[in-house]
Design a protein around this motif. Structure first.
Motif, mmCIF file in Angstrom:
data_model
loop_
_atom_site.group_PDB
_atom_site.id
_atom_site.type_symbol
_atom_site.label_atom_id
_atom_site.label_comp_id
_atom_site.label_asym_id
_atom_site.label_seq_id
_atom_site.Cartn_x
_atom_site.Cartn_y
_atom_site.Cartn_z
ATOM 1 N N MET G 1 0.727 -1.026 -0.424
ATOM 2 C CA MET G 1 -0.231 -0.314 -0.372
ATOM 3 C C MET G 1 0.787 1.316 0.031
ATOM 4 S SD MET G 1 -3.668 0.932 2.466
ATOM 5 C CE MET G 1 -2.803 0.948 4.009
ATOM 6 N N VAL G 2 0.324 2.003 -0.885
ATOM 7 C CA VAL G 2 1.467 3.510 -0.724
ATOM 8 C C VAL G 2 0.564 4.227 -0.083
ATOM 9 C CG1 VAL G 2 2.473 5.193 -2.477
ATOM 10 C CG2 VAL G 2 2.503 2.388 -3.464
ATOM 11 N N THR G 3 0.701 5.529 0.864
ATOM 12 C CA THR G 3 0.224 6.152 1.680
ATOM 13 C C THR G 3 0.645 7.627 1.148
ATOM 14 O OG1 THR G 3 -0.230 4.780 3.170
ATOM 15 C CG2 THR G 3 -0.460 7.111 3.527
ATOM 16 N N ALA G 4 0.216 8.765 1.462
ATOM 17 C CA ALA G 4 0.462 10.227 1.150
ATOM 18 C C ALA G 4 -0.423 10.734 2.498
ATOM 19 C CB ALA G 4 0.348 10.437 -0.146
ATOM 20 N N LEU G 5 0.116 11.620 2.483
ATOM 21 C CA LEU G 5 -0.968 12.862 3.326
ATOM 22 C C LEU G 5 -0.585 14.515 2.394
ATOM 23 C CD1 LEU G 5 0.873 11.440 5.416
ATOM 24 C CD2 LEU G 5 -0.207 12.061 6.954
ATOM 25 N N VAL G 6 -1.874 15.147 1.790
ATOM 26 C CA VAL G 6 -1.951 16.207 1.685
ATOM 27 C C VAL G 6 -2.336 16.650 2.197
ATOM 28 C CG1 VAL G 6 -2.764 17.187 -0.929
ATOM 29 C CG2 VAL G 6 -2.582 14.980 -0.721
ATOM 30 N N PHE G 7 -1.412 18.590 2.513
ATOM 31 C CA PHE G 7 -2.183 19.999 3.241
ATOM 32 C C PHE G 7 -2.493 19.924 1.875
ATOM 33 C CE2 PHE G 7 2.287 18.432 5.970
ATOM 34 C CZ PHE G 7 1.263 17.435 6.330
ATOM 35 N N ILE G 8 -3.628 20.428 3.082
ATOM 36 C CA ILE G 8 -4.808 21.767 1.832
ATOM 37 C C ILE G 8 -5.124 22.434 2.360
ATOM 38 C CG2 ILE G 8 -7.056 21.339 0.473
ATOM 39 C CD1 ILE G 8 -6.650 18.074 0.657
ATOM 40 N N THR G 9 -5.372 23.973 1.341
ATOM 41 C CA THR G 9 -6.190 24.682 1.864
ATOM 42 C C THR G 9 -7.211 25.023 0.619
ATOM 43 O OG1 THR G 9 -3.277 26.001 2.342
ATOM 44 C CG2 THR G 9 -5.646 27.289 2.025
ATOM 45 N N THR G 10 -8.622 26.015 1.408
ATOM 46 C CA THR G 10 -9.274 25.965 0.682
ATOM 47 C C THR G 10 -9.993 27.501 0.223
ATOM 48 O OG1 THR G 10 -10.823 25.851 2.424
ATOM 49 C CG2 THR G 10 -10.036 23.771 1.056
ATOM 50 N N GLU G 11 -10.961 27.911 0.076
ATOM 51 C CA GLU G 11 -11.543 29.095 -0.322
ATOM 52 C C GLU G 11 -12.389 28.635 1.558
ATOM 53 O OE1 GLU G 11 -12.515 28.799 -4.622
ATOM 54 O OE2 GLU G 11 -13.997 29.748 -3.774
ATOM 55 N N ARG G 12 -12.001 30.297 2.098
ATOM 56 C CA ARG G 12 -12.989 30.123 2.938
ATOM 57 C C ARG G 12 -14.092 29.451 3.668
ATOM 58 N NH1 ARG G 12 -13.801 33.148 7.307
ATOM 59 N NH2 ARG G 12 -14.858 34.745 6.543
ATOM 60 N N THR G 13 -15.510 29.335 2.543
ATOM 61 C CA THR G 13 -16.283 29.440 3.039
ATOM 62 C C THR G 13 -16.677 27.807 2.416
ATOM 63 O OG1 THR G 13 -17.184 29.585 0.480
ATOM 64 C CG2 THR G 13 -17.288 32.042 2.586
ATOM 65 N N ARG G 14 -15.338 27.183 1.658
ATOM 66 C CA ARG G 14 -15.924 25.858 0.591
ATOM 67 C C ARG G 14 -15.009 24.567 2.107
ATOM 68 N NH1 ARG G 14 -16.198 27.187 -4.799
ATOM 69 N NH2 ARG G 14 -17.007 25.232 -5.632
ATOM 70 N N ILE G 15 -14.749 24.919 3.118
ATOM 71 C CA ILE G 15 -14.344 23.958 3.859
ATOM 72 C C ILE G 15 -14.878 22.029 3.621
ATOM 73 C CG2 ILE G 15 -12.767 22.469 6.233
ATOM 74 C CD1 ILE G 15 -12.763 26.635 6.806
ATOM 75 N N ASN G 16 -16.213 22.524 4.203
ATOM 76 C CA ASN G 16 -17.098 21.191 3.688
ATOM 77 C C ASN G 16 -16.981 20.703 3.251
ATOM 78 O OD1 ASN G 16 -16.451 20.996 7.167
ATOM 79 N ND2 ASN G 16 -18.473 22.727 7.331
ATOM 80 N N GLU G 17 -17.451 21.797 2.236
ATOM 81 C CA GLU G 17 -17.661 20.917 0.554
ATOM 82 C C GLU G 17 -16.706 20.131 -0.153
ATOM 83 O OE1 GLU G 17 -18.738 24.648 -2.042
ATOM 84 O OE2 GLU G 17 -18.040 23.243 -3.613
ATOM 85 N N VAL G 18 -15.314 20.889 0.562
ATOM 86 C CA VAL G 18 -14.190 20.418 -0.173
ATOM 87 C C VAL G 18 -13.880 18.733 0.227
ATOM 88 C CG1 VAL G 18 -11.701 20.247 -1.379
ATOM 89 C CG2 VAL G 18 -13.182 22.292 -1.132
ATOM 90 N N ALA G 19 -14.191 18.604 1.028
ATOM 91 C CA ALA G 19 -13.688 17.303 2.026
ATOM 92 C C ALA G 19 -15.144 16.784 1.937
ATOM 93 C CB ALA G 19 -13.933 17.864 3.272
ATOM 94 N N GLU G 20 -16.029 16.662 1.434
ATOM 95 C CA GLU G 20 -16.960 16.112 1.069
ATOM 96 C C GLU G 20 -16.841 15.632 -0.529
ATOM 97 O OE1 GLU G 20 -20.044 18.362 2.305
ATOM 98 O OE2 GLU G 20 -20.292 17.039 4.477
ATOM 99 N N LYS G 21 -16.063 16.164 -1.410
ATOM 100 C CA LYS G 21 -16.211 16.073 -2.754
ATOM 101 C C LYS G 21 -14.988 14.745 -2.941
ATOM 102 C CE LYS G 21 -16.974 20.588 -4.519
ATOM 103 N NZ LYS G 21 -16.478 21.763 -4.789
ATOM 104 N N LEU G 22 -13.949 14.965 -1.856
ATOM 105 C CA LEU G 22 -12.585 14.665 -2.125
ATOM 106 C C LEU G 22 -12.906 13.028 -1.868
ATOM 107 C CD1 LEU G 22 -9.646 17.310 0.117
ATOM 108 C CD2 LEU G 22 -10.175 16.699 -2.924
#
Lengths: 93, 93, 93, 93, 93, 93, 93, 93, 93, 93
Positions: G1-22
């Motif tokens: 298994m290949v694992t990675a951690l991606v640190f992400i900055t989002t537009e202020r009002t779209r944090i949860n929305e981006v998480a759900e799409k990811l």
């Protein structure tokens, strides 16, 4: 009580306006306009982690005039004051 | 009331020890151990600017275990709480 | 006397223009255009903390051409000059 | 008059001590202990560039307790005060 | 001779164009396009501080294609060359 | 001619000493002590890339008092002066 | 298994929305909204390096609301849990 | 052979597109999409310094989708491989 | 379940050693050695905030070989996996 | 083939020494001493992820003279050269 400090940068001309909107949010107990690289620090005091999550990721995000936020959760609070008592028995004027 | 927030970095193993020493200093009303790049935030609440100067540049400097401090003076405080009243009539336990 | 140093970044072509507007504000005693990563440093000298708060968070915010400010409050002033005397008895030309 | 602002970081326990030593140096007109990431800002006011060079690269370097300095030369000074007059006719107490 | 080094960042496609405009300004003796986080370094050599102030805060500001500048004034110049002689007796081609 | 600018940070009390040692190295044409976050900038002018490599990675490394260096190679030089001529026909005093 | 951690900055009002799409993207096993200077951390767990390359440089790039990403590949995983087993036998609800 | 490494940040959705355009440029021998704060690293291998200058300050500048570049010239290459031989005798597929 | 991600920098030669010590601490569910500016990321999963506070400010502090830590508390977890179930019913080997 | 670029900072006087030690490690195909804020970049080319993990977290850690490393894994390689062929059939001299 779950406490957090949110370091906030605002649009240059909206520092006081943002502070006034923030203190209207339930759970935001104090907001300080401060010297240095941040414009405001908001003190969040709520009962549950979920309330904190909702406030930080949804409610704060809707306040206009904020350009960036950086949230720091308090692990422990040290004080000669009984903060839990002071802030939870409604010392609102 | 003159308020300041001091962002503090400590030696790794002395976070709680430093916090306990800080709250013994008159004028340090609360200390939070927090997540993120700082270890502690100390809330300073005093009556006069001179008291603040003495506390920051002399008393804080003597607390062992601190590696760096960054002081931010509060210009204005916004709150539904009467903080001046709460913190000045001795809500110390 | 309450003193502060404000590190200011301006739009590239408006350095001198911003400096001239700043010195018209009551409480701004001097402005220096400087080398390095900041464009200007404004020296604020006022009588009361509230005057400082008003100047920093409201009046400064209205000066056009400024892109960022970082305010540093002076805890203590060390000088062989009697600055309080010099700047308060109207050494304006 | 050639003016410079020197941003100074000191050893934690020697902020005031360094400030007092600095104001004894001819050409250092004021030193402020300040909030934020720097500990002190020294205002240097001398007649000639060479004096500035000597003060910055030799005299300042000899003051113990300083950990870092960052010098910013003032290109222009804007003020309603006649600073040249005030600082050059010996308003030293 | 008063010397300064100006670290310059330009719009990506205008590096050479900006360099060519800069060397047309009296007092700009050389411009280097360089590797690393800056795009250009301009060497400014003038007779008086006022000339330097005018060049940095007004003339440089008018050159299009520059996104940021950071000026560093030279306190002292060390060289086996007689730079004052070389650059002041018109070694322009 | 291959040109490079080396941004140098030195131990606080050895700025001038390091500059004087650097100009003794063949290929170091000028050294400036400067304002800002760096202490010195050394101008390297040599004929071949290998000379540059040797100077930067070996000779510079042996100069005591230097705490950090950051080398920036010049891709192009823009000047009304014939720098190649000036610096290569021995304008050393 | 290949694992990675991606640190992400989002537009202020779209944090949860981006998480759900990811988390809808195959290979994204968990997404955390976090305190501090990043908004989200996504845990990527895939079988092959090529899958990781495709996910990071193409699929992630198409998710709207993200302003910046910083990917960190895991060299080794240390755990008392059998993560390979847990995450590969479909512990999806 | 003159070698340089160019650290490149691109628009989020154009990482692969930019890489493919870069390898078409004569002198760009390899491009890697990488983890971390940069998106790509381009290896430039040319015969002369002037070719390098032209490639970096003109050709690279014309590639769309790039938001920032930082060029690092190689002083020396250490390898058990004969890179000069490998990359100069046309090992293109 | 309360979750946190701790970004850890270690002494250069003790990366794996530190990781192995961390996973022995109750509440540390996984540790990844990663590429980029941090050496390790530890995933903390505990039931109560107090457990988190104790682990971060006391237990972590005692692990030798760590030079710096930066803790990020997870507000919300998004996953198609039932992480609470997976990590809490003892999937430890 | 799994490729990584390791940005390396060394002790000032040991740049070349460290580079020579690195190329003796199996998997390190090239090392460049470079201009800018890093001293060296090492190209790692190995067959398996585990080899990469072992090289980065153990072998590299044992090389003396290194003060900091930052590893960037290559997701994809773009080249007109057949790098896999070139570097895997023993082009070592």
């Amino acid at each position: 009580m779950v406490t957090a400090l949110v370091f906030i940068t605002t649009e240059r001309t909206r520092i006081n306006e943002v502070a006034e909107k923030l203190v209207e949010i339930k759970g935001v107990s104090e907001v300080y306009s401060i010297s240095g690289q941040y414009d405001l620090v908001a003190m969040i005091r709520v009962k549950e982690n979920d309330e904190m999550a909702e406030l930080i990721t949804s409610q704060l995000a809707k306040v206009e005039g904020i350009t960036d936020t950086e949230t720091h959760i308090a692990f422990r609070t040290f004080s000669r004051h009984d903060l839990e008592h002071m802030f939870s028995i409604g010392f609102e004027d």
